[in-house]
Design a protein around this motif. Structure first.
Motif, PDB file in Angstrom:
ATOM      1  N   LYS A  12      19.480  55.565  37.607  1.00 16.00           N
ATOM      2  CA  LYS A  12      20.708  55.415  38.402  1.00 16.00           C
ATOM      3  C   LYS A  12      20.425  54.839  39.949  1.00 16.00           C
ATOM      4  CE  LYS A  12      22.971  59.245  36.197  1.00 16.00           C
ATOM      5  NZ  LYS A  12      23.665  60.658  36.330  1.00 16.00           N
ATOM      6  N   PHE A  13      19.298  55.189  40.269  1.00 24.26           N
ATOM      7  CA  PHE A  13      18.682  54.630  41.652  1.00 24.26           C
ATOM      8  C   PHE A  13      18.693  53.061  41.521  1.00 24.26           C
ATOM      9  CE2 PHE A  13      17.425  58.992  43.111  1.00 24.26           C
ATOM     10  CZ  PHE A  13      18.159  58.896  43.882  1.00 24.26           C
ATOM     11  N   LYS A  14      18.127  52.654  40.310  1.00 16.25           N
ATOM     12  CA  LYS A  14      18.069  51.205  40.136  1.00 16.25           C
ATOM     13  C   LYS A  14      19.132  50.339  40.147  1.00 16.25           C
ATOM     14  CE  LYS A  14      13.649  51.813  37.350  1.00 16.25           C
ATOM     15  NZ  LYS A  14      13.068  51.899  35.957  1.00 16.25           N
ATOM     16  N   SER A  15      20.210  51.260  39.962  1.00 16.25           N
ATOM     17  CA  SER A  15      21.536  50.553  39.690  1.00 16.25           C
ATOM     18  C   SER A  15      22.375  50.313  41.154  1.00 16.25           C
ATOM     19  CB  SER A  15      22.578  51.326  38.601  1.00 16.25           C
ATOM     20  OG  SER A  15      23.097  52.496  39.479  1.00 16.25           O
ATOM     21  N   ILE A  16      21.575  51.016  41.876  1.00 20.28           N
ATOM     22  CA  ILE A  16      22.404  50.749  43.420  1.00 20.28           C
ATOM     23  C   ILE A  16      22.261  49.553  43.869  1.00 20.28           C
ATOM     24  CG2 ILE A  16      22.386  51.819  45.679  1.00 20.28           C
ATOM     25  CD1 ILE A  16      21.595  54.524  44.568  1.00 20.28           C
ATOM     26  N   PRO A  17      23.074  48.534  44.459  1.00 17.88           N
ATOM     27  CA  PRO A  17      22.924  47.288  45.182  1.00 17.88           C
ATOM     28  C   PRO A  17      22.745  47.719  46.597  1.00 17.88           C
ATOM     29  CG  PRO A  17      25.209  47.946  45.021  1.00 17.88           C
ATOM     30  CD  PRO A  17      24.688  48.860  44.211  1.00 17.88           C
ATOM     31  N   THR A  18      21.506  47.729  46.702  1.00 14.13           N
ATOM     32  CA  THR A  18      20.891  47.991  48.082  1.00 14.13           C
ATOM     33  C   THR A  18      21.414  46.696  48.997  1.00 14.13           C
ATOM     34  OG1 THR A  18      18.586  46.650  47.795  1.00 14.13           O
ATOM     35  CG2 THR A  18      18.885  49.362  47.335  1.00 14.13           C
ATOM     36  N   ALA A  19      21.628  45.517  48.526  1.00 18.87           N
ATOM     37  CA  ALA A  19      22.133  44.647  49.651  1.00 18.87           C
ATOM     38  C   ALA A  19      23.320  44.954  50.419  1.00 18.87           C
ATOM     39  CB  ALA A  19      22.305  43.322  48.960  1.00 18.87           C
ATOM     40  N   LEU A  20      23.935  46.125  49.872  1.00 18.27           N
ATOM     41  CA  LEU A  20      25.174  46.480  50.841  1.00 18.27           C
ATOM     42  C   LEU A  20      25.018  46.942  52.012  1.00 18.27           C
ATOM     43  CD1 LEU A  20      25.332  49.774  50.638  1.00 18.27           C
ATOM     44  CD2 LEU A  20      26.016  49.509  48.265  1.00 18.27           C
ATOM     45  N   ALA A  21      23.676  47.093  52.249  1.00 20.94           N
ATOM     46  CA  ALA A  21      23.151  47.918  53.615  1.00 20.94           C
ATOM     47  C   ALA A  21      22.746  46.674  54.671  1.00 20.94           C
ATOM     48  CB  ALA A  21      21.774  48.744  53.431  1.00 20.94           C
TER      49      ALA A  21
END
Length: 272
Positions: free
Chosen positions: A89-98
């Motif tokens: 589930k952590f892998k699915s988080i689009p970190t670019a949103l930060a």
């Protein structure tokens, strides 16, 4: 034709059962997209497991994309590759949103992106011995009152930087605030550098905050009472301000205030 209350209720329930099928379906599908792929749902919490602080700090230093992205991406990526039951589930988080958080929200000099990232990250985590809020508070107070970025030879080597690059930083400094504006201004005064020359300093600052965040999360995971450690508390001066400017009670005509941040960085107080 008249119907009594029970009949009316039955009709409403009947209509709800038919018309509400779509609502139930939507609710059940809230964590997936139209193709059935997992998406993080609002309010969903993911399991934390202890991470390596230095490895997280090194990844933050190497990541780029601004301070908020560095800290958020590094911790999420470490958790995605961890033993957490929610690693996928952590892998699915689009970190670019930060990416919006750089320089105090797209250059506005407001809340430091490092702290913005910490709030967003910890808010995603499942309850860590009831201490998630305390971790955020402790990280904020540490940022305000600690000489940063960390500058020991061990830390510099651990994140993959060099002693030569320290010349670009010149000096660490104390922010005395959670604002990017204050943090950069105090560093500029201490170093003689300008905002445009902050690169290495801010890369190291993000690494420092990622390092300390993981330290705090690991300590909370082990059961240490984070709210009880000295760094988690507002300064004595801020606590004195809170005696009159409380969140539930005030002294006389004093305004009600909800904050633990340093007060006199911006406010001169009543007696000086």
């Amino acid at each position: 034709m008249k119907i009594d209350r029970r009949q009316a209720l039955g009709q409403i329930i009947g209509l709800g059962s038919a018309a509400g099928l779509g609502l139930v379906s939507t609710s059940l599908m809230a964590a997936t997209d139209e193709n059935g792929n997992y998406q993080l749902a609002l309010g969903e919490k993911l399991k934390y497991v202890p991470l390596d602080p230095m490895a997280t700090a090194k990844l933050a230093y190497e990541t780029g994309g601004g301070c908020m992205h560095q800290v958020f991406h590094a911790t999420v990526t470490m958790l995605a590759n961890s033993a957490s039951v929610d690693a996928d589930k952590f892998k699915s988080i689009p970190t670019a949103l930060a990416g919006y958080g750089f320089a105090g929200v797209t250059g506005q000099g407001t809340l430091c992106g490092n702290l913005n990232a910490i709030g967003m990250l910890v808010n995603l985590l499942d309850d860590i011995n009831g201490q998630n809020a305390a971790v955020i508070g402790a990280a904020f107070r540490w940022y305000e009152n600690t000489k940063l970025p960390l500058d020991t030879a061990e830390f510099i080597a651990g994140i993959g930087s060099t002693a030569e690059k320290t010349e670009l930083v010149v000096s660490s400094s104390v922010a005395n605030s959670v604002l990017c504006h204050s943090s950069i201004s105090n560093w500029s005064k201490a170093s003689g550098k300008t905002f445009s020359q902050k690169g290495e300093r801010c890369y190291r600052l993000s690494a420092s905050m990622a390092y300390h965040l993981v330290e705090l999360l690991n300590r909370a995971y082990k059961g240490e009472v984070i709210s009880g450690i000295p760094e988690a508390k507002p300064s004595e001066e801020a606590q004195r301000c809170q005696t009159c400017h409380g969140s539930t009670e005030t002294m006389g005509p004093a305004a009600s205030v909800k904050t633990d941040m340093e007060c006199t960085t911006c406010h001169t107080g009543h007696f000086n």
